[in-house]
Design a protein around this motif. Sequence first.
Motif, mmCIF file in Angstrom:
data_model
loop_
_atom_site.group_PDB
_atom_site.id
_atom_site.type_symbol
_atom_site.label_atom_id
_atom_site.label_comp_id
_atom_site.label_asym_id
_atom_site.label_seq_id
_atom_site.Cartn_x
_atom_site.Cartn_y
_atom_site.Cartn_z
ATOM 1 N N ALA A 59 -41.433 11.822 -66.046
ATOM 2 C CA ALA A 59 -41.128 11.990 -64.623
ATOM 3 C C ALA A 59 -42.299 11.438 -63.812
ATOM 4 O O ALA A 59 -43.443 11.449 -64.271
ATOM 5 N N PRO A 60 -42.028 10.930 -62.609
ATOM 6 C CA PRO A 60 -43.118 10.398 -61.791
ATOM 7 C C PRO A 60 -44.064 11.507 -61.335
ATOM 8 O O PRO A 60 -43.683 12.678 -61.272
ATOM 9 N N LEU A 61 -45.300 11.134 -61.046
ATOM 10 C CA LEU A 61 -46.259 12.075 -60.485
ATOM 11 C C LEU A 61 -46.043 12.116 -58.970
ATOM 12 O O LEU A 61 -46.324 11.147 -58.263
ATOM 13 N N THR A 62 -45.504 13.230 -58.509
ATOM 14 C CA THR A 62 -45.145 13.383 -57.105
ATOM 15 C C THR A 62 -46.191 14.224 -56.387
ATOM 16 O O THR A 62 -46.728 15.181 -56.952
ATOM 17 N N PHE A 63 -46.479 13.855 -55.146
ATOM 18 C CA PHE A 63 -47.466 14.587 -54.347
ATOM 19 C C PHE A 63 -46.975 14.651 -52.913
ATOM 20 O O PHE A 63 -46.368 13.705 -52.412
ATOM 21 N N GLY A 64 -47.220 15.763 -52.240
ATOM 22 C CA GLY A 64 -46.807 15.915 -50.853
ATOM 23 C C GLY A 64 -47.381 14.814 -49.967
ATOM 24 O O GLY A 64 -48.542 14.436 -50.114
ATOM 25 N N ALA A 65 -46.577 14.306 -49.041
ATOM 26 C CA ALA A 65 -47.008 13.181 -48.213
ATOM 27 C C ALA A 65 -48.219 13.544 -47.357
ATOM 28 O O ALA A 65 -49.202 12.781 -47.309
ATOM 29 N N GLU A 66 -48.192 14.678 -46.676
ATOM 30 C CA GLU A 66 -49.336 15.078 -45.844
ATOM 31 C C GLU A 66 -50.567 15.389 -46.691
ATOM 32 O O GLU A 66 -51.674 14.928 -46.372
ATOM 33 N N PRO A 67 -50.438 16.161 -47.765
ATOM 34 C CA PRO A 67 -51.604 16.382 -48.626
ATOM 35 C C PRO A 67 -52.157 15.094 -49.214
ATOM 36 O O PRO A 67 -53.381 14.937 -49.340
ATOM 37 N N TYR A 68 -51.286 14.146 -49.547
ATOM 38 C CA TYR A 68 -51.755 12.875 -50.117
ATOM 39 C C TYR A 68 -52.573 12.094 -49.093
ATOM 40 O O TYR A 68 -53.635 11.535 -49.416
ATOM 41 N N ARG A 69 -52.109 12.079 -47.855
ATOM 42 C CA ARG A 69 -52.890 11.412 -46.810
ATOM 43 C C ARG A 69 -54.239 12.086 -46.627
ATOM 44 O O ARG A 69 -55.257 11.426 -46.383
ATOM 45 N N ALA A 70 -54.266 13.412 -46.746
ATOM 46 C CA ALA A 70 -55.531 14.138 -46.618
ATOM 47 C C ALA A 70 -56.512 13.726 -47.715
ATOM 48 O O ALA A 70 -57.709 13.537 -47.463
ATOM 49 N N VAL A 71 -56.006 13.573 -48.941
ATOM 50 C CA VAL A 71 -56.863 13.157 -50.059
ATOM 51 C C VAL A 71 -57.346 11.733 -49.849
ATOM 52 O O VAL A 71 -58.532 11.421 -50.054
ATOM 53 N N LYS A 72 -56.453 10.853 -49.445
ATOM 54 C CA LYS A 72 -56.830 9.454 -49.230
ATOM 55 C C LYS A 72 -57.872 9.328 -48.111
ATOM 56 O O LYS A 72 -58.832 8.554 -48.225
ATOM 57 N N ASP A 73 -57.687 10.087 -47.041
ATOM 58 C CA ASP A 73 -58.645 10.048 -45.936
ATOM 59 C C ASP A 73 -60.007 10.575 -46.383
ATOM 60 O O ASP A 73 -61.052 10.003 -46.041
ATOM 61 N N ALA A 74 -59.994 11.668 -47.143
ATOM 62 C CA ALA A 74 -61.251 12.235 -47.635
ATOM 63 C C ALA A 74 -61.946 11.271 -48.586
ATOM 64 O O ALA A 74 -63.180 11.152 -48.584
ATOM 65 N N ALA A 75 -61.173 10.559 -49.405
ATOM 66 C CA ALA A 75 -61.754 9.602 -50.346
ATOM 67 C C ALA A 75 -62.382 8.420 -49.616
ATOM 68 O O ALA A 75 -63.475 7.959 -49.971
ATOM 69 N N ALA A 76 -61.694 7.923 -48.590
ATOM 70 C CA ALA A 76 -62.227 6.798 -47.826
ATOM 71 C C ALA A 76 -63.565 7.156 -47.191
ATOM 72 O O ALA A 76 -64.499 6.337 -47.141
ATOM 73 N N LYS A 77 -63.682 8.391 -46.717
ATOM 74 C CA LYS A 77 -64.937 8.838 -46.122
ATOM 75 C C LYS A 77 -66.001 9.056 -47.191
ATOM 76 O O LYS A 77 -67.169 8.664 -47.023
ATOM 77 N N ALA A 78 -65.611 9.644 -48.306
ATOM 78 C CA ALA A 78 -66.578 10.018 -49.345
ATOM 79 C C ALA A 78 -67.220 8.805 -50.008
ATOM 80 O O ALA A 78 -68.414 8.836 -50.339
ATOM 81 N N VAL A 79 -66.461 7.734 -50.226
ATOM 82 C CA VAL A 79 -67.043 6.585 -50.916
ATOM 83 C C VAL A 79 -68.126 5.910 -50.070
ATOM 84 O O VAL A 79 -69.045 5.288 -50.611
ATOM 85 N N GLY A 80 -68.023 6.067 -48.759
ATOM 86 C CA GLY A 80 -69.055 5.500 -47.894
ATOM 87 C C GLY A 80 -70.368 6.235 -47.984
ATOM 88 O O GLY A 80 -71.412 5.719 -47.568
ATOM 89 N N GLU A 81 -70.347 7.444 -48.526
ATOM 90 C CA GLU A 81 -71.550 8.264 -48.660
ATOM 91 C C GLU A 81 -71.901 8.519 -50.116
ATOM 92 O O GLU A 81 -72.815 9.289 -50.412
ATOM 93 N N ALA A 82 -71.169 7.869 -51.029
ATOM 94 C CA ALA A 82 -71.352 8.137 -52.456
ATOM 95 C C ALA A 82 -72.643 7.531 -52.990
ATOM 96 O O ALA A 82 -73.146 6.540 -52.455
ATOM 97 N N GLY A 83 -73.112 8.106 -54.076
ATOM 98 C CA GLY A 83 -74.342 7.627 -54.694
ATOM 99 C C GLY A 83 -74.118 6.602 -55.781
ATOM 100 O O GLY A 83 -75.042 6.281 -56.532
ATOM 101 N N CYS A 84 -72.873 6.114 -55.899
ATOM 102 C CA CYS A 84 -72.573 5.075 -56.882
ATOM 103 C C CYS A 84 -71.441 4.220 -56.362
ATOM 104 O O CYS A 84 -70.774 4.568 -55.390
ATOM 105 N N GLU A 85 -71.215 3.081 -56.998
ATOM 106 C CA GLU A 85 -70.152 2.153 -56.601
ATOM 107 C C GLU A 85 -68.837 2.662 -57.150
ATOM 108 O O GLU A 85 -68.652 2.795 -58.350
ATOM 109 N N VAL A 86 -67.882 2.937 -56.243
ATOM 110 C CA VAL A 86 -66.561 3.404 -56.660
ATOM 111 C C VAL A 86 -65.581 3.078 -55.540
ATOM 112 O O VAL A 86 -65.942 3.112 -54.359
ATOM 113 N N SER A 87 -64.357 2.745 -55.899
ATOM 114 C CA SER A 87 -63.353 2.426 -54.891
ATOM 115 C C SER A 87 -62.750 3.698 -54.307
ATOM 116 O O SER A 87 -62.781 4.767 -54.936
ATOM 117 N N ALA A 88 -62.175 3.569 -53.120
ATOM 118 C CA ALA A 88 -61.528 4.717 -52.490
ATOM 119 C C ALA A 88 -60.333 5.191 -53.313
ATOM 120 O O ALA A 88 -60.072 6.393 -53.426
#
Length: 332
Positions: A59-88
């Motif tokens: 079965a596909p891995l399903t995630f709530g649309a609003e929670p998924y946007r929250a994770v993506k937004d948090a990841a985009a912010k976090a990689v800019g402050e991360a201590g290593c090279e990693v994609s959002a």
Amino acid sequence: MVSKQPVRLALAAMFGAVAVFGAPPALAAGDDGVISGGGGENPEEIRLKRERAWVVENAPLTFGAEPYRAVKDAAAKAVGEAGCEVSADAAANLALSTTWPEVAGSGEAPSPMTLSRYDDQASLADPEQRAEGLFFNPGVGIWQLDSAGLGAKETAATAIDSVTAAGKMVPYMLGKYCDAVNGGSSASSARASAWKDWHACDDGACEKIFDRLESEGVTEDSGVNRYGGAEMRKCTFEGAEYDCLFVDPSKAQGEDAWTSPDFGPAPVPAPFYVFTYTKSGTDYEVRYWLKDDSGAKGDVSASRELGVNARTKLSWADENGLCDTTKGRGNC
């Protein structure tokens, strides 16, 4: 010490966020009630988490649309402050990988409202047993933030809110990942370090999900919102106004297997409000059950000092002071 007497009660829970104005001294909320405690790590809880961590593969891995946007937004912010090279995308997948093994083995969208069902020790239950449904589930939300660890300073409200939870979990896991990579670990070993707080990841289930996310991605579910079916309300309590979250398990969006009475040994929660209460400079998470929701003769609250493991100390009290001003319920 782990209690040897499981408590099998049905459940009701409540949430609320503290208001900006000061509240008067509490009559009961805080630490003035009857104390329960004495619990600790529960080996059976850990065993069940590991046993149920494996997610169905067809079965596909399903995630709530609003929670998924929250994770993506948090990841985009976090990689800019991360201590290593990693994609959002990799940062988002790192944080997402724990969620299905923890709360949604079906692969359906993990519900932000999820309340833990594996720890049924008596220290988490109303010591006066005023009604079924008075039980303080310690692990809350998509990441099961537990008062014994990462959820010590959170309330059920902030753990359920996928925006605040993602804002904490994404940079936390990414920081641990980068520390491990910078210390010479391989990428897979670094991910294991980032997931060390989640027992569902102990035997490799989260690494398997990470691989699937990298190759398959996420299927979004628009029917799961930021709070997973919980509702923000306005409440008054002892003369002060609070933002409060109303948590009704029967309204859970996404994977709701945890709401079935036979899912786990701990009680299914009855509806409750949750808010943050400050007394004498100390902040408490207060979960408040209206009598109409729990079936008790009167309202009941359970208070936990933020930073304290709920299994160690909870304060339970008779109440009559909460009004849900949004819906006109309670002592209005």
